[in-house]
Design an enzyme around this catalytic site. Structure first.
Site, PDB file in Angstrom:
ATOM      1  N   HIS A 127     -11.687  86.638 134.396  1.00 33.34           N
ATOM      2  CA  HIS A 127     -10.606  85.939 134.985  1.00 33.34           C
ATOM      3  C   HIS A 127     -10.223  86.889 136.184  1.00 33.34           C
ATOM      4  CE1 HIS A 127      -6.322  83.739 135.096  1.00 33.34           C
ATOM      5  NE2 HIS A 127      -6.510  84.399 136.087  1.00 33.34           N
ATOM      6  N   ASP A 130     -11.133  85.121 143.880  1.00 35.80           N
ATOM      7  CA  ASP A 130     -11.950  85.472 145.085  1.00 35.80           C
ATOM      8  C   ASP A 130     -11.226  86.395 146.133  1.00 35.80           C
ATOM      9  OD1 ASP A 130     -10.174  83.613 145.728  1.00 35.80           O
ATOM     10  OD2 ASP A 130     -11.541  82.046 146.790  1.00 35.80           O
ATOM     11  N   ARG A 218       5.603  87.005 148.417  1.00 33.79           N
ATOM     12  CA  ARG A 218       4.890  88.209 148.829  1.00 33.79           C
ATOM     13  C   ARG A 218       3.490  88.100 148.683  1.00 33.79           C
ATOM     14  NH1 ARG A 218       4.435  92.939 151.811  1.00 33.79           N
ATOM     15  NH2 ARG A 218       3.003  94.473 150.596  1.00 33.79           N
ATOM     16  N   PHE A 219       3.090  87.777 147.311  1.00 37.23           N
ATOM     17  CA  PHE A 219       1.877  87.530 146.830  1.00 37.23           C
ATOM     18  C   PHE A 219       1.190  86.561 147.847  1.00 37.23           C
ATOM     19  CE2 PHE A 219      -1.194  85.504 143.771  1.00 37.23           C
ATOM     20  CZ  PHE A 219      -1.722  86.485 143.323  1.00 37.23           C
ATOM     21  N   GLU A 368       1.696  80.585 132.360  1.00 36.90           N
ATOM     22  CA  GLU A 368       2.101  81.950 133.048  1.00 36.90           C
ATOM     23  C   GLU A 368       3.495  81.700 133.460  1.00 36.90           C
ATOM     24  OE1 GLU A 368      -0.087  82.479 136.764  1.00 36.90           O
ATOM     25  OE2 GLU A 368       0.450  84.729 136.758  1.00 36.90           O
ATOM     26  N   HIS A 393      -4.009  83.637 131.148  1.00 34.95           N
ATOM     27  CA  HIS A 393      -2.471  84.267 130.713  1.00 34.95           C
ATOM     28  C   HIS A 393      -1.934  83.852 129.334  1.00 34.95           C
ATOM     29  CE1 HIS A 393      -2.317  86.297 134.650  1.00 34.95           C
ATOM     30  NE2 HIS A 393      -2.698  85.022 135.199  1.00 34.95           N
ATOM     31  N   ASP A 451      -6.233  89.855 139.780  1.00 36.60           N
ATOM     32  CA  ASP A 451      -6.204  90.104 141.414  1.00 36.60           C
ATOM     33  C   ASP A 451      -6.049  91.760 141.573  1.00 36.60           C
ATOM     34  OD1 ASP A 451      -5.702  87.372 142.464  1.00 36.60           O
ATOM     35  OD2 ASP A 451      -4.148  87.536 141.164  1.00 36.60           O
TER      36      ASP A 451
HETATM   37 ZN   LIG Z   1      -5.056  84.038 137.810  1.00 38.14          ZN
END
Ligand SMILES: [Zn+2]
Ligand SMILES: *[C@@H]1O[C@H](CO)[C@@H](O)[C@H](O)[C@H]1NC(C)=O
Ligand SMILES: *[C@@H]1O[C@H](CO)[C@@H](O)[C@H](O)[C@H]1NC(C)=O
Ligand SMILES: *[C@@H]1O[C@H](CO)[C@@H](O)[C@H](O)[C@H]1NC(C)=O
Ligand SMILES: *[C@@H]1O[C@H](CO)[C@@H](O)[C@H](O)[C@H]1NC(C)=O
Length: 521
Positions: A127, A130, A218-219, A368, A393, A451
C-alpha cells in the site's frame, strides 16, 4: 484449504484448552477455607499462565518457529525492544513512540533497533501511492532541472502552489504568479527557497489540525504542488526508478504502487495517454529487475479518485480493462482514492463493480474513518461483498463484527499504515491503534506506509518499528516480524508460481540477514 485447516486447528485447540480452564474453575469453586488457600493460589496461577500462553500462541507470529540462528537474532532484537520500552515504562515522556511521529522520527531513526529493522528483509509494501514515494531530498534535487516554473501565491504567505516544466511562462493562474524557479533562486536566497519548498513538500511539522477537513486540505496541497513536477515525462521515469531504489535500500523487495495514472507532458507538446504513464512505470521496473536480481518486482493498482460522476466512473472501469489487456503482468487491480468520508461510497457503484468482479481484482481502501454507522465505515462491507482481495486501512473494521468474520473467512488481508493514520489524525497515540486487536487474534495483516514521503518517513522501516513496538504486544518477538514480512508475500498480487519465486527471493535475503548478524556477534 489453508483456511479450513486453520479453523479446524483452532477448534481443537479451543476445546482442549477451554476444557482445562473449565475444569480448574470447577476445582476452584469447590474449594473453601484457609486450608485450601495454597491450592486456590496454585489453581489461580495455573489458569493465569494458561490463558497468557494461549494468547501468546494465538497472536500474530505466535506460532512461528525460530531456528537456532534466528533465536540468537531474536534475543538481540528483544533486548533492544525491551530497553526502549523500559525507558518508556519508567518515564512516559522518554517514550518516543507515544509521541507524534514528527517529534520522534529522528530519535527513532538513531536507535539500534531501527537500524536492525532497516536491514531486515521485510518483504513487500502493498500500500503506497505514486505521488508520495520518494524522499523530499530527491524531490528537491528534481527542482534543479531546467525549464521549471513555480507559481507563488499572491497572498501574504506567498506559498508555492504549483510546479510546471515549460519553455514559456505557463498559463495564467488566478491565485498565484509564475516565475522560473532558477530566477527565483537568484532573486531570493536560494537556501530560503529550498527550505520553503521542503516545508511544502511534506506535512511536517504540523502536528495538529482542527479536523479532518483541514488535514485533507493540506494533504491535497502537497499533491497539487508535486503533480506538475513528477508528471513531466523525463522526470516520471527517473522518479519511479528512484522510488524502487529507495524502497529496495530500505529492505523492501516488492512494491504495489497505487497510481491515479496522471497524464504525462513534455516540452514539445507530446500526446500522452494513461497507457504511456503505465509503460514508463513498467519499463522502470523491468530495468530495475535487470539490475537487482533479488528484486521481486513492482505492480500497479490503478487507483483514480473516488469523488467523480457516474460517467467518469464508467470511464475508469474501461481504463482498468484496457490496462489489463495491455499490461497483463504489470497491472494488478483497481482501487479508488481520496478522502473517503467525502468521496462517494462503494455502494453507489456496486452494480458496475459486480459486472467486472471476475475480470478485475479489487484492492479497496475502506473504513479509513472515525465515523460509525456511515457510508464510509459501511464501505468495509461493500468492499468484502464485492470480493476485494485486501482492504486498505480498515480502521473501522472492529466496529463491524459480521464484516470482520466474513473478511476473515474470505482471507481478506488488511493493509495497516500506522504513521499515516497518526499524521492524518485518525489516531493519536499509536498504542491505541485498533490493529492491536487484529494482531492479538492473528488476523492476516500487512504493514505498509501509504505516503511515506509526505511525513518524512522511510519507505517502510518506520512503520514496521511502530508496529513492532506498540501495536504488537511488548512480548511479541522476531516471530511477529517474520510473519509480517511473510504475509506481504502471501497477500501480494501474485499468481501461484510467482508467489513461490517471490518467497524464495525473500527467504534467501532473510537467511543472509540472520547469518550476517550471527557472524558479527
Ligand atoms: Zn492509501
Ligand atoms: C520524566 O522525564 C522528564 C523529561 O526528562 C522530566 O522532566 C520529568 O521530571 C520526568 N518524570 C519523572 C517522574 O521522573
Ligand atoms: C541522530 O544521530 C545523528 C548522528 O549521530 C545526530 O547528529 C543527531 O543529532 C541525532 N538525532 C537525534 C534526534 O538524536
Ligand atoms: C505513447 O504511447 C504510444 C504507444 O501506445 C506511442 O506511440 C507514443 O509515441 C507515446 N507518446 C509519447 C508522447 O511518447
Ligand atoms: C498532439 O495532438 C494534437 C491534436 O491531435 C496535434 O495537433 C499535435 O500535433 C500532436 N502533437 C504531437 C507532438 O504529435
Amino acid at each position: 484449504m489453508a483456511n479450513l485447516r486453520w479453523i479446524r486447528n483452532l477448534a481443537i485447540f479451543l476445546i482442549l484448552s477451554n476444557f482445562l480452564v473449565f475444569a480448574l474453575l470447577l476445582d476452584l469453586s469447590a474449594l473453601h477455607g484457609y486450608a485450601q488457600l495454597a491450592e486456590r493460589v496454585r489453581i489461580y496461577e495455573t489458569m493465569r499462565a494458561n490463558i497468557l500462553e494461549k494468547e501468546s500462541n494465538n497472536q500474530l507470529g505466535g506460532r512461528v518457529l525460530l531456528n537456532a540462528k534466528e533465536r540468537v537474532v531474536n534475543e538481540l532484537i528483544m533486548l533492544e525492544k525491551q530497553h526502549e520500552l523500559e525507558l518508556g515504562l519508567k518515564n512516559i515522556s522518554h517514550f518516543q513512540v507515544a509521541q507524534h511521529f514528527f517529534r520522534s522520527f529522528e530519535k527513532i531513526g538513531n536507535t539500534t533497533l531501527f537500524q536492525n529493522l532497516k536491514t531486515m528483509p521485510k518483504g513487500g509494501v502493498l500500500h503506497a501511492h505514486d505521488m508520495a514515494l520518494c524522499s523530499s531530498e530527491y524531490l528537491l534535487s528534481l527542482t534543479y532541472r531546467e525549464h521549471l516554473w513555480i507559481c507563488v501565491a499572491k497572498s501574504e504567505t506567498q506559498e508555492y502552489k504549483m510546479l510546471r516544466f515549460s519553455l514559456l511562462q505557463p498559463q495564467h493562474e488566478e491565485s498565484c504568479e509564475w516565475s522560473l524557479l532558477s530566477e527565483l533562486r537568484q532573486s531570493v536566497l536560494s537556501d530560503a527557497v529550498d527550505k520553503k519548498l521542503l516545508a511544502q513538500l511534506t506535512m511536517y511539522p504540523l502536528e495538529h489540525f482542527p479536523n479532518e477537513d483541514t488535514v485533507w486540505k493540506r494533504f491535497r496541497s502537497i499533491f497539487r504542488l508535486v503533480v506538475g513536477l513528477l508528471t513531466y515525462a523525463p522526470v516520471w521515469s527517473d522518479y519511479i526508478y528512484k522510488a524502487l531504489e529507495e524502497f529496495y535500500a530500505d529492505g523492501v523487495q516488492y512494491l504495489e504502487i497505487r497510481s491515479v495514472l496522471p497524464i504525462l507532458y513534455d516540452l514539445s507538446g507530446g500526446n500522452y495517454t494513461l497507457l504511456n504513464t503505465t509503460r514508463v512505470m513498467r519499463d522502470a521496473d523491468l530495468r530495475f529487475r535487470a539490475s537487482y536480481p533479488d528484486w521481486i518486482g513492482s505492480r500497479l493498482i490503478y487507483a483514480p479518485t473516488r469523488k467523480v460522476s457516474d460517467a467518469r466512473f464508467v470511464e475508469y472501469l474501461g481504463n482498468a480493462l484496457l490496462l489489463k489487456s495491455h499490461f497483463p503482468d504489470y497491472f494488478a487491480g483497481f482501487d479508488l482514492v481520496g478522502w473517503e468520508d467525502e468521496g462517494r461510497p462503494l455502494h453507489d457503484y456496486a452494480r458496475e463493480l459486480l459486472a467486472l468482479q471476475d475480470e478485475i481484482h479489487f484492492y479497496f481502501h475502506a473504513g479509513e474513518t472515525n465515523w460509525y454507522g456511515t457510508n464510509t465505515d459501511e464501505n468495509l462491507l461493500d468492499a468484502v461483498l464485492l470480493g476485494t482481495k485486501r482492504i486498505g486501512h480498515g480502521l473501522a473494521l472492529l466496529k463491524h463484527p459480521e464484516v470482520l468474520q466474513l473478511a476473515r473467512l474470505r482471507n481478506v488481508a488488511i493493509e495497516i499504515n500506522p504513521i499515516s493514520n497518526q499524521v492524518l489524525q485518525y489516531i493519536g497515540d499509536l498504542r491505541t491503534h485498533p490493529a492491536s486487536v487484529l494482531f492479538a487474534v492473528n488476523y492476516p495483516v500487512v504493514i505498509a506506509s501509504d505516503d511515506p514521503s509526505f511525513w518524512k518517513a522511510t519507505p517502510l522501516t518506520h512503520d514496521f518499528y511502530m508496529a513492532f513496538m506498540v501495536i504488537a504486544s511488548r512480548k511479541a518477538d522476531l516471530g511477529l516480524l517474520k510473519q509480517l514480512a511473510s504475509n506481504s508475500i502471501t497477500y501480494g498480487a501474485f499468481s501461484g508460481n510467482e508467489r513461490e519465486a517471490a518467497f524464495e527471493k525473500w527467504h534467501k535475503r532473510w537467511n543472509q540477514w540472520i547469518d550476517n548478524i550471527n557472524t558479527k556477534l
